[in-house]
Design a protein around this motif. Structure first.
Motif, PDB file in Angstrom:
ATOM      1  N   LYS A  44       0.834  -1.214   0.000  1.00 11.81           N
ATOM      2  CA  LYS A  44       0.000   0.000   0.000  1.00 11.81           C
ATOM      3  C   LYS A  44       0.866   1.260   0.000  1.00 11.81           C
ATOM      4  CE  LYS A  44      -4.495  -1.408   1.575  1.00 11.81           C
ATOM      5  NZ  LYS A  44      -4.442  -2.652   0.875  1.00 11.81           N
ATOM      6  N   ARG A  45       1.945   1.223  -0.770  1.00 11.86           N
ATOM      7  CA  ARG A  45       2.793   2.418  -0.836  1.00 11.86           C
ATOM      8  C   ARG A  45       2.380   3.269  -2.025  1.00 11.86           C
ATOM      9  NH1 ARG A  45       8.989   1.794   0.076  1.00 11.86           N
ATOM     10  NH2 ARG A  45       8.944   0.445  -1.734  1.00 11.86           N
ATOM     11  N   ARG A  46       2.755   4.545  -1.952  1.00 11.06           N
ATOM     12  CA  ARG A  46       2.435   5.421  -3.076  1.00 11.06           C
ATOM     13  C   ARG A  46       3.719   5.785  -3.798  1.00 11.06           C
ATOM     14  NH1 ARG A  46      -1.185   9.700  -2.061  1.00 11.06           N
ATOM     15  NH2 ARG A  46      -2.753   9.195  -0.524  1.00 11.06           N
ATOM     16  N   PHE A  47       3.571   6.094  -5.053  1.00 12.70           N
ATOM     17  CA  PHE A  47       4.712   6.696  -5.737  1.00 12.70           C
ATOM     18  C   PHE A  47       4.238   7.597  -6.873  1.00 12.70           C
ATOM     19  CE2 PHE A  47       4.085   2.663  -7.845  1.00 12.70           C
ATOM     20  CZ  PHE A  47       4.184   2.987  -9.186  1.00 12.70           C
ATOM     21  N   ALA A  48       5.184   8.381  -7.387  1.00 14.98           N
ATOM     22  CA  ALA A  48       4.850   9.324  -8.457  1.00 14.98           C
ATOM     23  C   ALA A  48       5.602   8.937  -9.720  1.00 14.98           C
ATOM     24  CB  ALA A  48       5.241  10.730  -8.052  1.00 14.98           C
ATOM     25  N   VAL A  49       4.924   9.125 -10.846  1.00 13.80           N
ATOM     26  CA  VAL A  49       5.598   9.008 -12.137  1.00 13.80           C
ATOM     27  C   VAL A  49       5.660  10.421 -12.711  1.00 13.80           C
ATOM     28  CG1 VAL A  49       5.372   8.150 -14.500  1.00 13.80           C
ATOM     29  CG2 VAL A  49       4.786   6.683 -12.567  1.00 13.80           C
ATOM     30  N   MET A  50       6.852  10.795 -13.149  1.00 11.13           N
ATOM     31  CA  MET A  50       6.975  12.139 -13.721  1.00 11.13           C
ATOM     32  C   MET A  50       7.533  12.049 -15.145  1.00 11.13           C
ATOM     33  SD  MET A  50       8.413  14.421 -10.661  1.00 11.13           S
ATOM     34  CE  MET A  50       8.083  14.005  -8.960  1.00 11.13           C
ATOM     35  N   VAL A  51       6.989  12.887 -15.996  1.00 11.10           N
ATOM     36  CA  VAL A  51       7.539  13.033 -17.342  1.00 11.10           C
ATOM     37  C   VAL A  51       8.171  14.420 -17.399  1.00 11.10           C
ATOM     38  CG1 VAL A  51       6.963  13.222 -19.791  1.00 11.10           C
ATOM     39  CG2 VAL A  51       5.861  11.485 -18.401  1.00 11.10           C
ATOM     40  N   VAL A  52       9.462  14.438 -17.700  1.00 17.37           N
ATOM     41  CA  VAL A  52      10.173  15.723 -17.777  1.00 17.37           C
ATOM     42  C   VAL A  52      10.514  15.987 -19.233  1.00 17.37           C
ATOM     43  CG1 VAL A  52      12.240  16.980 -17.047  1.00 17.37           C
ATOM     44  CG2 VAL A  52      11.195  15.297 -15.517  1.00 17.37           C
ATOM     45  N   ASP A  53      10.065  17.086 -19.748  1.00 24.97           N
ATOM     46  CA  ASP A  53      10.330  17.404 -21.152  1.00 24.97           C
ATOM     47  C   ASP A  53      10.992  18.773 -21.236  1.00 24.97           C
ATOM     48  OD1 ASP A  53       9.176  16.338 -24.032  1.00 24.97           O
ATOM     49  OD2 ASP A  53       9.505  18.500 -23.972  1.00 24.97           O
ATOM     50  N   LEU A  54      12.060  18.852 -22.027  1.00 23.55           N
ATOM     51  CA  LEU A  54      12.785  20.129 -22.101  1.00 23.55           C
ATOM     52  C   LEU A  54      11.998  21.121 -22.943  1.00 23.55           C
ATOM     53  CD1 LEU A  54      16.343  18.728 -22.615  1.00 23.55           C
ATOM     54  CD2 LEU A  54      15.049  19.094 -20.528  1.00 23.55           C
ATOM     55  N   ASP A  55      12.105  22.381 -22.598  1.00 25.03           N
ATOM     56  CA  ASP A  55      11.429  23.433 -23.366  1.00 25.03           C
ATOM     57  C   ASP A  55      12.377  23.911 -24.462  1.00 25.03           C
ATOM     58  OD1 ASP A  55       9.334  23.284 -21.503  1.00 25.03           O
ATOM     59  OD2 ASP A  55      10.309  24.743 -20.202  1.00 25.03           O
ATOM     60  N   GLY A  56      11.896  23.901 -25.684  1.00 26.63           N
ATOM     61  CA  GLY A  56      12.689  24.465 -26.791  1.00 26.63           C
ATOM     62  C   GLY A  56      13.945  23.688 -27.139  1.00 26.63           C
ATOM     63  N   PHE A  57      13.972  22.395 -26.807  1.00 27.97           N
ATOM     64  CA  PHE A  57      15.190  21.624 -27.087  1.00 27.97           C
ATOM     65  C   PHE A  57      15.453  21.486 -28.587  1.00 27.97           C
ATOM     66  CE2 PHE A  57      17.416  17.611 -27.889  1.00 27.97           C
ATOM     67  CZ  PHE A  57      18.594  17.868 -27.217  1.00 27.97           C
ATOM     68  N   ASN A  58      14.383  21.294 -29.364  1.00 27.66           N
ATOM     69  CA  ASN A  58      14.572  21.134 -30.811  1.00 27.66           C
ATOM     70  C   ASN A  58      15.327  22.306 -31.407  1.00 27.66           C
ATOM     71  OD1 ASN A  58      13.306  18.765 -30.836  1.00 27.66           O
ATOM     72  ND2 ASN A  58      11.298  19.559 -31.446  1.00 27.66           N
ATOM     73  N   GLU A  59      15.033  23.469 -30.879  1.00 23.60           N
ATOM     74  CA  GLU A  59      15.703  24.662 -31.403  1.00 23.60           C
ATOM     75  C   GLU A  59      17.198  24.626 -31.095  1.00 23.60           C
ATOM     76  OE1 GLU A  59      12.876  26.873 -29.389  1.00 23.60           O
ATOM     77  OE2 GLU A  59      11.445  26.384 -30.969  1.00 23.60           O
ATOM     78  N   ILE A  60      17.529  24.152 -29.897  1.00 25.06           N
ATOM     79  CA  ILE A  60      18.944  24.064 -29.521  1.00 25.06           C
ATOM     80  C   ILE A  60      19.636  23.058 -30.439  1.00 25.06           C
ATOM     81  CG2 ILE A  60      20.553  23.377 -27.697  1.00 25.06           C
ATOM     82  CD1 ILE A  60      18.474  24.318 -25.689  1.00 25.06           C
ATOM     83  N   ASN A  61      18.987  21.903 -30.616  1.00 19.68           N
ATOM     84  CA  ASN A  61      19.534  20.869 -31.478  1.00 19.68           C
ATOM     85  C   ASN A  61      19.785  21.407 -32.873  1.00 19.68           C
ATOM     86  OD1 ASN A  61      20.318  18.345 -30.941  1.00 19.68           O
ATOM     87  ND2 ASN A  61      18.329  17.378 -31.225  1.00 19.68           N
ATOM     88  N   TYR A  62      18.810  22.169 -33.353  1.00 16.99           N
ATOM     89  CA  TYR A  62      18.874  22.717 -34.692  1.00 16.99           C
ATOM     90  C   TYR A  62      20.011  23.727 -34.814  1.00 16.99           C
ATOM     91  CZ  TYR A  62      17.158  24.442 -39.136  1.00 16.99           C
ATOM     92  OH  TYR A  62      17.053  24.789 -40.447  1.00 16.99           O
ATOM     93  N   ALA A  63      20.100  24.581 -33.808  1.00 18.64           N
ATOM     94  CA  ALA A  63      21.087  25.658 -33.879  1.00 18.64           C
ATOM     95  C   ALA A  63      22.494  25.153 -33.613  1.00 18.64           C
ATOM     96  CB  ALA A  63      20.717  26.754 -32.890  1.00 18.64           C
ATOM     97  N   LYS A  64      22.634  24.208 -32.691  1.00 22.08           N
ATOM     98  CA  LYS A  64      23.980  23.841 -32.243  1.00 22.08           C
ATOM     99  C   LYS A  64      24.425  22.471 -32.744  1.00 22.08           C
ATOM    100  CE  LYS A  64      24.592  27.071 -28.776  1.00 22.08           C
ATOM    101  NZ  LYS A  64      25.829  27.798 -28.510  1.00 22.08           N
TER     102      LYS A  64
END
Ligand code: C2E
Ligand code: CA
Ligand code: CA
Length: 429
Positions: free
Chosen positions: A34-54
């Motif tokens: 009977k334990r609880r846990f959290a699932v989190m999804v972490v997504d970067l903001d504007g990463f595609n732009e960084i990938n594209y530029a750099k």
């Protein structure tokens, strides 16, 4: 990176499959205890732009550093995995729901100091979606998709946030679909009666005189009520609908400016927000035609582009901005200081003025760091011969600070909210 190659380093981090296995084990374990846990999804903001530029190599290195940082914050008791693209998955045990919020906040704060890649520091932000076991789902797929949905909502609400899934999230998702459909219909049929531009005056700081206005979009929808741009502009951008909407906005704002100028009012500029998708190679042609059709002289028009936009795909952006300035239109760099401000590129892009982001202005002059940053931005802008506008000015104290630091213009609730055209006319013309 040493002997370990990047791809090997990546392999040292669990992927989605391992995460699912871990999650399934956690679910059966938690059911028994009977334990609880959290699932989190972490997504970067504007990463595609960084990938594209750099470049992708740089992007990979950054993701690796971010993975390490996430592990450090989550600690031994949690599990961090890479999902795909720039998305990470996290599972962690909790005693209370509130702990999930604290962890999510820690994660977001953990990005503040930036990441060192090849001798330079890069700043990125992330959005986090949270789902709790057992409240929000009883199996792994359910929990992940629920957390994903919450993450998407966090992004829609302005990124760098975390959001819990709940009934509201589900309703909001349905609403996004409905909003998308209505926007599609609107642009397909060229019917914009439900849209309205409000005008927020901008003032000369030394004299307090109004110099012009920024046009800000509103949607008076019979179906949804009054919708603020934050709720639908990003949807329009994602679906490519902003290009047509933007044409209407530009035309409407230019017509209005021309009307006010012709009526003899002292109106010096109309500022219009431009989204990234609008800045294609044909954009300067559209602006030229719009000016021609409305009869507005180009120097009355100021186009606001955001800092992030200006930094990504910078060569093409520079080309379009140069064409626009060639027409005689002015360019303002919006939200400066909110994202990945890079001072070196500032001298290389063709702009006329900088708008200091409201987030920096917010705790002036009490916040010493922000005061120093704001002062430096003003000095730097002036040394490059750019004008400076402060936005989001709400208090007298902020105003005196900006005046003392010789900021040129300001806008904000202290003097006026964005107003319908009639109210703007009555009060400021
Ligand atoms: P922005 O360009 O940064 O616009 C400034 C926002 O700050 C506006 O919100 C304005 O109402 C708000 N604001 C102004 N003074 C104050 C103040 O003193 N305090 C606070 N707390 N807020 C203040 P709004 O109208 O909700 O617009 C939000 C964003 O939506 C804009 O941010 C802009 O990015 C986008 N947007 C609005 N109209 C358009 C448009 O016509 N086209 C495009 N592409 N984007 C638009
Ligand atoms: Ca703006
Ligand atoms: Ca802004």
């Amino acid at each position: 990176m040493g002997i370990l190659s990047l791809s090997e380093a990546w392999r040292s981090m669990p992927g989605r499959k391992s995460f699912l296995q871990h999650l399934n084990r956690a679910i059966s374990g938690s059911r028994e205890n009977k334990r609880r846990f959290a699932v989190m999804v972490v997504d970067l903001d504007g990463f595609n732009e960084i990938n594209y530029a750099k470049g992708c190599d740089y992007g990979d290195k950054l993701l690796l550093e971010i993975g390490k940082r996430l592990k450090l914050i989550i600690g031994e008791k949690g599990y961090v995995a890479r999902s795909w693209g720039d998305e990470f998955l996290i599972a962690c045990h909790l005693k209370k729901e509130k702990e999930a919020l604290n962890k999510a906040e820690e994660l977001i704060k953990g990005f503040d100091e930036g990441f060192k890649i090849g001798g330079e520091r890069i700043y990125v932000t992330a959005s986090v979606g949270i789902a709790l076991f057992p409240n929000h789902g009883e199996n792994s797929e359910n929990l992940i998709s629920t957390a994903s949905m919450a993450m998407k909502r966090a992004k829609e609400n302005g990124r760098k946030r975390y959001v819990f899934d709940d009934i509201k999230t589900r309703n909001d998702t349905c609403r996004v679909i409905e909003i998308t459909n209505c926007l599609k219909e609107m642009t397909e049929e060229d019917k914009y009666e439900e849209l309205e531009l409000l005008y927020q005056p901008q003032f000369h700081l030394a004299t307090g005189k109004s110099v012009g206005a920024e046009a800000l979009l509103r949607w008076n929808s019979p179906k949804f009520g009054l919708l603020m741009p934050n709720l639908f502009i990003s949807i329009a951008e994602e679906r490519g609908l902003i290009v047509k909407l933007g044409e209407w906005i530009l035309m409407k704002a230019c017509k209005q400016a021309k009307y006010w100028i012709d009526s003899g009012a002292s109106f010096q500029k109309m500022a219009v927000n431009i989204s990234k998708q609008q800045l294609s190679t044909s954009f300067s042609g559209l602006v030229r035609d719009t000016l021609k059709r409305t009869g507005l002289e180009p120097h009355y028009l100021e186009l606001e582009i955001t800092e992030t936009l200006a930094m990504t795909d910078s060569e093409r952006t520079k080309l379009v901005l140069n064409e626009l300035r060639g027409l005689g239109v002015r360019i303002a760099l919006d939200d400066f200081g909110s994202g990945y401000s890079s001072l070196s590129y500032l001298s290389s892009i063709p702009i006329d003025c900088i708008k200091i982001d409201a987030a920096l202005i917010k705790d002036l002059p009490g916040n010493q760091k922000n005061s120093i940053i704001t002062e430096s931005i003003i000095e730097l802008a002036h040394s490059l011969d750019y004008g400076v506008i402060a936005e989001g000015v709400e208090t007298r104290e902020q105003l005196s600070f900006l005046k003392e630091k010789k900021c040129d213009y300001f806008q904000g609730f202290l003097f006026s909210k964005p107003l319908p055209k009639k109210d703007y006319e009555r009060k400021f013309l």
